[in-house]
Write a protein that holds these residues in place. Structure first.
Motif, PDB file in Angstrom:
ATOM      1  N   ARG A 143       0.794  -1.307  -0.170  1.00  0.00           N
ATOM      2  CA  ARG A 143      -0.021  -0.160  -0.030  1.00  0.00           C
ATOM      3  C   ARG A 143       0.723   1.152  -0.010  1.00  0.00           C
ATOM      4  NH1 ARG A 143      -4.910  -0.082   4.244  1.00  0.00           N
ATOM      5  NH2 ARG A 143      -5.427  -1.938   2.817  1.00  0.00           N
ATOM      6  N   TYR A 144       1.967   1.158   0.848  1.00  0.00           N
ATOM      7  CA  TYR A 144       2.921   2.352   0.950  1.00  0.00           C
ATOM      8  C   TYR A 144       4.191   1.970   0.374  1.00  0.00           C
ATOM      9  CZ  TYR A 144      -0.937   3.781   3.989  1.00  0.00           C
ATOM     10  OH  TYR A 144      -1.979   4.158   4.573  1.00  0.00           O
ATOM     11  N   PRO A 145       4.418   1.943  -1.076  1.00  0.00           N
ATOM     12  CA  PRO A 145       5.831   1.585  -1.616  1.00  0.00           C
ATOM     13  C   PRO A 145       6.963   2.222  -1.132  1.00  0.00           C
ATOM     14  CG  PRO A 145       4.473   2.078  -3.222  1.00  0.00           C
ATOM     15  CD  PRO A 145       3.507   2.259  -2.177  1.00  0.00           C
ATOM     16  N   ASP A 146       6.721   3.743  -0.882  1.00  0.00           N
ATOM     17  CA  ASP A 146       7.858   4.596  -0.696  1.00  0.00           C
ATOM     18  C   ASP A 146       8.566   4.323   0.945  1.00  0.00           C
ATOM     19  OD1 ASP A 146       7.417   5.930  -2.918  1.00  0.00           O
ATOM     20  OD2 ASP A 146       6.157   7.521  -2.108  1.00  0.00           O
ATOM     21  N   CYS A 147       7.828   3.371   1.515  1.00  0.00           N
ATOM     22  CA  CYS A 147       8.325   2.878   2.994  1.00  0.00           C
ATOM     23  C   CYS A 147       8.398   1.345   3.095  1.00  0.00           C
ATOM     24  CB  CYS A 147       7.295   3.117   3.914  1.00  0.00           C
ATOM     25  SG  CYS A 147       6.575   4.932   4.102  1.00  0.00           S
ATOM     26  N   THR A 148       9.487   1.194   3.876  1.00  0.00           N
ATOM     27  CA  THR A 148       9.987  -0.469   3.985  1.00  0.00           C
ATOM     28  C   THR A 148       9.209  -0.619   5.302  1.00  0.00           C
ATOM     29  OG1 THR A 148      11.675  -0.097   2.673  1.00  0.00           O
ATOM     30  CG2 THR A 148      11.667  -2.047   4.232  1.00  0.00           C
ATOM     31  N   PHE A 149       8.186  -1.664   5.487  1.00  0.00           N
ATOM     32  CA  PHE A 149       7.905  -1.957   6.823  1.00  0.00           C
ATOM     33  C   PHE A 149       8.372  -3.453   7.024  1.00  0.00           C
ATOM     34  CE2 PHE A 149       4.503   0.803   5.222  1.00  0.00           C
ATOM     35  CZ  PHE A 149       4.078   1.504   6.087  1.00  0.00           C
ATOM     36  N   VAL A 150       8.769  -3.533   8.388  1.00  0.00           N
ATOM     37  CA  VAL A 150       9.430  -4.790   8.534  1.00  0.00           C
ATOM     38  C   VAL A 150       8.718  -5.187  10.161  1.00  0.00           C
ATOM     39  CG1 VAL A 150      11.630  -4.245   7.718  1.00  0.00           C
ATOM     40  CG2 VAL A 150      11.073  -3.580  10.031  1.00  0.00           C
ATOM     41  N   ALA A 151       8.625  -6.729  10.227  1.00  0.00           N
ATOM     42  CA  ALA A 151       8.369  -7.009  11.567  1.00  0.00           C
ATOM     43  C   ALA A 151       9.487  -6.931  12.631  1.00  0.00           C
ATOM     44  CB  ALA A 151       7.767  -8.547  11.480  1.00  0.00           C
ATOM     45  N   HIS A 152       9.141  -6.366  13.738  1.00  0.00           N
ATOM     46  CA  HIS A 152      10.176  -6.252  14.526  1.00  0.00           C
ATOM     47  C   HIS A 152       9.789  -6.227  16.124  1.00  0.00           C
ATOM     48  CE1 HIS A 152      13.724  -4.232  16.679  1.00  0.00           C
ATOM     49  NE2 HIS A 152      14.312  -4.444  15.611  1.00  0.00           N
ATOM     50  N   SER A 153      10.316  -7.155  16.989  1.00  0.00           N
ATOM     51  CA  SER A 153       9.692  -7.025  18.241  1.00  0.00           C
ATOM     52  C   SER A 153       9.712  -5.976  19.240  1.00  0.00           C
ATOM     53  CB  SER A 153      10.328  -8.313  19.028  1.00  0.00           C
ATOM     54  OG  SER A 153      11.721  -8.117  19.163  1.00  0.00           O
ATOM     55  N   SER A 154      10.846  -4.996  18.962  1.00  0.00           N
ATOM     56  CA  SER A 154      10.800  -3.779  19.664  1.00  0.00           C
ATOM     57  C   SER A 154      10.548  -2.797  18.819  1.00  0.00           C
ATOM     58  CB  SER A 154      12.212  -3.934  20.198  1.00  0.00           C
ATOM     59  OG  SER A 154      12.434  -2.685  21.092  1.00  0.00           O
ATOM     60  N   PHE A 155      11.432  -1.801  18.482  1.00  0.00           N
ATOM     61  CA  PHE A 155      11.279  -0.495  17.500  1.00  0.00           C
ATOM     62  C   PHE A 155      12.294  -0.151  16.716  1.00  0.00           C
ATOM     63  CE2 PHE A 155      13.427   0.960  21.368  1.00  0.00           C
ATOM     64  CZ  PHE A 155      14.164   1.970  20.768  1.00  0.00           C
ATOM     65  N   THR A 156      11.800   0.547  15.913  1.00  0.00           N
ATOM     66  CA  THR A 156      12.910   1.100  14.796  1.00  0.00           C
ATOM     67  C   THR A 156      13.009   2.896  15.268  1.00  0.00           C
ATOM     68  OG1 THR A 156      11.476   1.352  12.976  1.00  0.00           O
ATOM     69  CG2 THR A 156      13.133  -0.598  13.512  1.00  0.00           C
ATOM     70  N   GLN A 157      13.881   3.608  14.843  1.00  0.00           N
ATOM     71  CA  GLN A 157      13.855   4.784  14.985  1.00  0.00           C
ATOM     72  C   GLN A 157      14.902   5.564  14.143  1.00  0.00           C
ATOM     73  OE1 GLN A 157      16.383   7.182  16.602  1.00  0.00           O
ATOM     74  NE2 GLN A 157      15.376   8.723  15.872  1.00  0.00           N
ATOM     75  N   ALA A 158      14.208   6.669  13.481  1.00  0.00           N
ATOM     76  CA  ALA A 158      14.914   7.557  12.632  1.00  0.00           C
ATOM     77  C   ALA A 158      14.266   8.643  12.160  1.00  0.00           C
ATOM     78  CB  ALA A 158      15.431   6.668  11.049  1.00  0.00           C
ATOM     79  N   GLN A 159      15.006  10.070  12.239  1.00  0.00           N
ATOM     80  CA  GLN A 159      14.609  11.249  11.754  1.00  0.00           C
ATOM     81  C   GLN A 159      13.382  11.515  12.669  1.00  0.00           C
ATOM     82  OE1 GLN A 159      13.834  11.400   7.617  1.00  0.00           O
ATOM     83  NE2 GLN A 159      15.552  10.008   7.314  1.00  0.00           N
ATOM     84  N   GLY A 160      13.432  11.212  14.245  1.00  0.00           N
ATOM     85  CA  GLY A 160      12.378  11.844  15.093  1.00  0.00           C
ATOM     86  C   GLY A 160      11.185  10.897  15.042  1.00  0.00           C
ATOM     87  N   ILE A 161      11.046   9.783  14.407  1.00  0.00           N
ATOM     88  CA  ILE A 161      10.111   8.932  14.193  1.00  0.00           C
ATOM     89  C   ILE A 161      10.389   7.337  14.712  1.00  0.00           C
ATOM     90  CG2 ILE A 161       8.420   7.773  12.537  1.00  0.00           C
ATOM     91  CD1 ILE A 161       8.682  10.019  10.965  1.00  0.00           C
ATOM     92  N   TRP A 162       9.720   7.046  15.913  1.00  0.00           N
ATOM     93  CA  TRP A 162       9.651   5.746  16.264  1.00  0.00           C
ATOM     94  C   TRP A 162       8.669   4.939  15.958  1.00  0.00           C
ATOM     95  CZ3 TRP A 162      11.993   9.976  18.648  1.00  0.00           C
ATOM     96  CH2 TRP A 162      12.969   9.788  19.262  1.00  0.00           C
ATOM     97  N   SER A 163       8.793   3.721  15.459  1.00  0.00           N
ATOM     98  CA  SER A 163       7.827   2.654  15.170  1.00  0.00           C
ATOM     99  C   SER A 163       8.026   1.293  16.009  1.00  0.00           C
ATOM    100  CB  SER A 163       7.717   2.786  13.693  1.00  0.00           C
ATOM    101  OG  SER A 163       8.751   2.276  13.203  1.00  0.00           O
ATOM    102  N   SER A 164       6.901   0.969  16.343  1.00  0.00           N
ATOM    103  CA  SER A 164       7.210  -0.460  17.096  1.00  0.00           C
ATOM    104  C   SER A 164       6.206  -1.566  16.452  1.00  0.00           C
ATOM    105  CB  SER A 164       6.719  -0.356  18.652  1.00  0.00           C
ATOM    106  OG  SER A 164       5.256  -0.125  18.817  1.00  0.00           O
ATOM    107  N   GLY A 165       6.828  -2.755  16.754  1.00  0.00           N
ATOM    108  CA  GLY A 165       6.273  -3.827  16.104  1.00  0.00           C
ATOM    109  C   GLY A 165       5.356  -4.690  17.345  1.00  0.00           C
ATOM    110  N   SER A 166       5.211  -4.367  18.251  1.00  0.00           N
ATOM    111  CA  SER A 166       4.433  -4.726  19.498  1.00  0.00           C
ATOM    112  C   SER A 166       4.272  -3.739  20.444  1.00  0.00           C
ATOM    113  CB  SER A 166       5.250  -5.813  20.090  1.00  0.00           C
ATOM    114  OG  SER A 166       6.486  -5.345  20.847  1.00  0.00           O
ATOM    115  N   LEU A 167       3.331  -3.983  21.434  1.00  0.00           N
ATOM    116  CA  LEU A 167       2.940  -3.073  22.411  1.00  0.00           C
ATOM    117  C   LEU A 167       4.120  -2.872  23.489  1.00  0.00           C
ATOM    118  CD1 LEU A 167       0.397  -1.311  23.796  1.00  0.00           C
ATOM    119  CD2 LEU A 167      -0.030  -3.319  25.142  1.00  0.00           C
TER     120      LEU A 167
END
Length: 322
Positions: A143-167
């Motif tokens: 749906r959003y080919p400009d981004c790369t989504f990955v399964a991750h048990s914790s989180f990733t962070q770049a450019q002031g944006i954190w994203s988490s794969g779990s609560l």
């Protein structure tokens, strides 16, 4: 004071909303106990300030509309229910415009699992590695080919944006931000009071070392954090990564800015900090629990990294439960 805006919208998981509000409640209780000024004000917001229906069907009554938090320093986006996402859920354009404006002003963003679709839809995740729920990586990448989504048990962070794969990864991300804002000791205190896991099983608070896009190194970091009590060699890490030892060391250093052996040491020291705060175990037992049979070496290592011995750090950081 840092203004925290927690976005509530129809179909979001209420546990994502209220895990964030409860996190900052714990922070406030610790600040109150320590006699320090309140560092955060967390509010739940909806687009127009009206109630929204969570994925469970229960109503969430926000504190205000989005326009009341144009100057917020942190935005938390809870997950969207998976079936809705699969059915074609698209984030509201008004929420996306507000998100982009706040980010342009310097706000940090935490997107919990499927909530990362807001980051992508707002055009903020281009060429970025975004963590999300494992079941929706393929859908979101399509749906959003400009981004790369990955399964991750914790989180990733770049450019002031954190994203988490779990609560739990959302808590990890919030603890990293707290460490950046209030220091390691305060963040460790908060971690031991979260009641989401046994303290020694919580992810380490090592700000900045996940700020990279190498999924193989992220996998190795996860492995280290889950197996820190074992004897860990470069050879064993290379086997886990499917790389040569030389390539692993080069990629690990490039991604985390630390050699693998030093990262292992920092993970073990972090685990020791949590045990020092949450248990009455003697230092010798804690050294063994985190992977060191030689207690003298552990004490020297801890003092080198922290500036205090384990006993001194425990005495200075002890705090009753709020």
């Amino acid at each position: 004071m840092n203004e925290v805006a927690i976005l509530a919208y129809d179909g979001c998981w209420a546990m994502g909303v209220f895990s964030a509000t409860d996190f900052f409640r714990i922070v406030a209780l610790l600040e109150q106990h320590l006699g320090v000024p309140q560092g955060y004000r967390a509010r739940v917001l909806s687009i127009d300030g009206g109630p929204v229906q969570a994925a469970s069907g229960h109503a969430i009554h926000p504190d205000a509309a989005l326009e009341a938090a144009d100057d917020c320093q942190l935005i938390v986006i809870p997950p969207i229910e998976g079936p809705r996402l699969a059915a074609g859920f698209a984030p509201d354009a008004r929420a996306l415009a507000w998100l982009a404006q706040c980010k342009a002003r310097g706000a940090r963003v935490l997107a919990m699992t499927t909530g990362a679709c807001h980051v992508a839809a707002a055009g903020l995740g281009r060429d970025m590695l975004l963590a999300t729920h494992w079941a929706y990586t393929r859908l979101l990448n399509k749906r959003y080919p400009d981004c790369t989504f990955v399964a991750h048990s914790s989180f990733t962070q770049a450019q002031g944006i954190w994203s988490s794969g779990s609560l739990g990864g959302g808590f990890d991300a919030l603890l990293e931000m707290l460490a950046q804002d209030q220091g390691d000791r305060f963040a460790q205190l908060c971690a031991t009071h979260l009641l989401v896991s046994m303290p020694e099983r919580l992810s380490p608070i090592l700000p900045g070392h996940r700020n990279h896009r190498d999924p193989v190194v992220l996998k190795v970091q996860d492995w280290i954090e889950n197996h820190h009590r074992q004897a860990i060699s470069i050879a064993s890490l290379a086997r886990e990564a499917g790389l040569s030892e030389r390539t692993l060391k080069r990629r690990f250093q490039l991604a985390t800015h630390l050699p693998p052996n030093l990262y292992v040491q920092r993970v073990r020291v972090d685990k020791a900090k949590k045990l020092l705060l949450s248990s009455g175990l003697p230092v010798k037992a804690i050294a063994y629990e985190v992977g060191y049979e030689n207690v003298s070496f552990f004490i020297r290592l801890f003092k080198t990294q922290v500036g205090q011995t384990p006993a001194q750090w425990r005495d200075g950081a002890s705090l009753p439960a709020p």
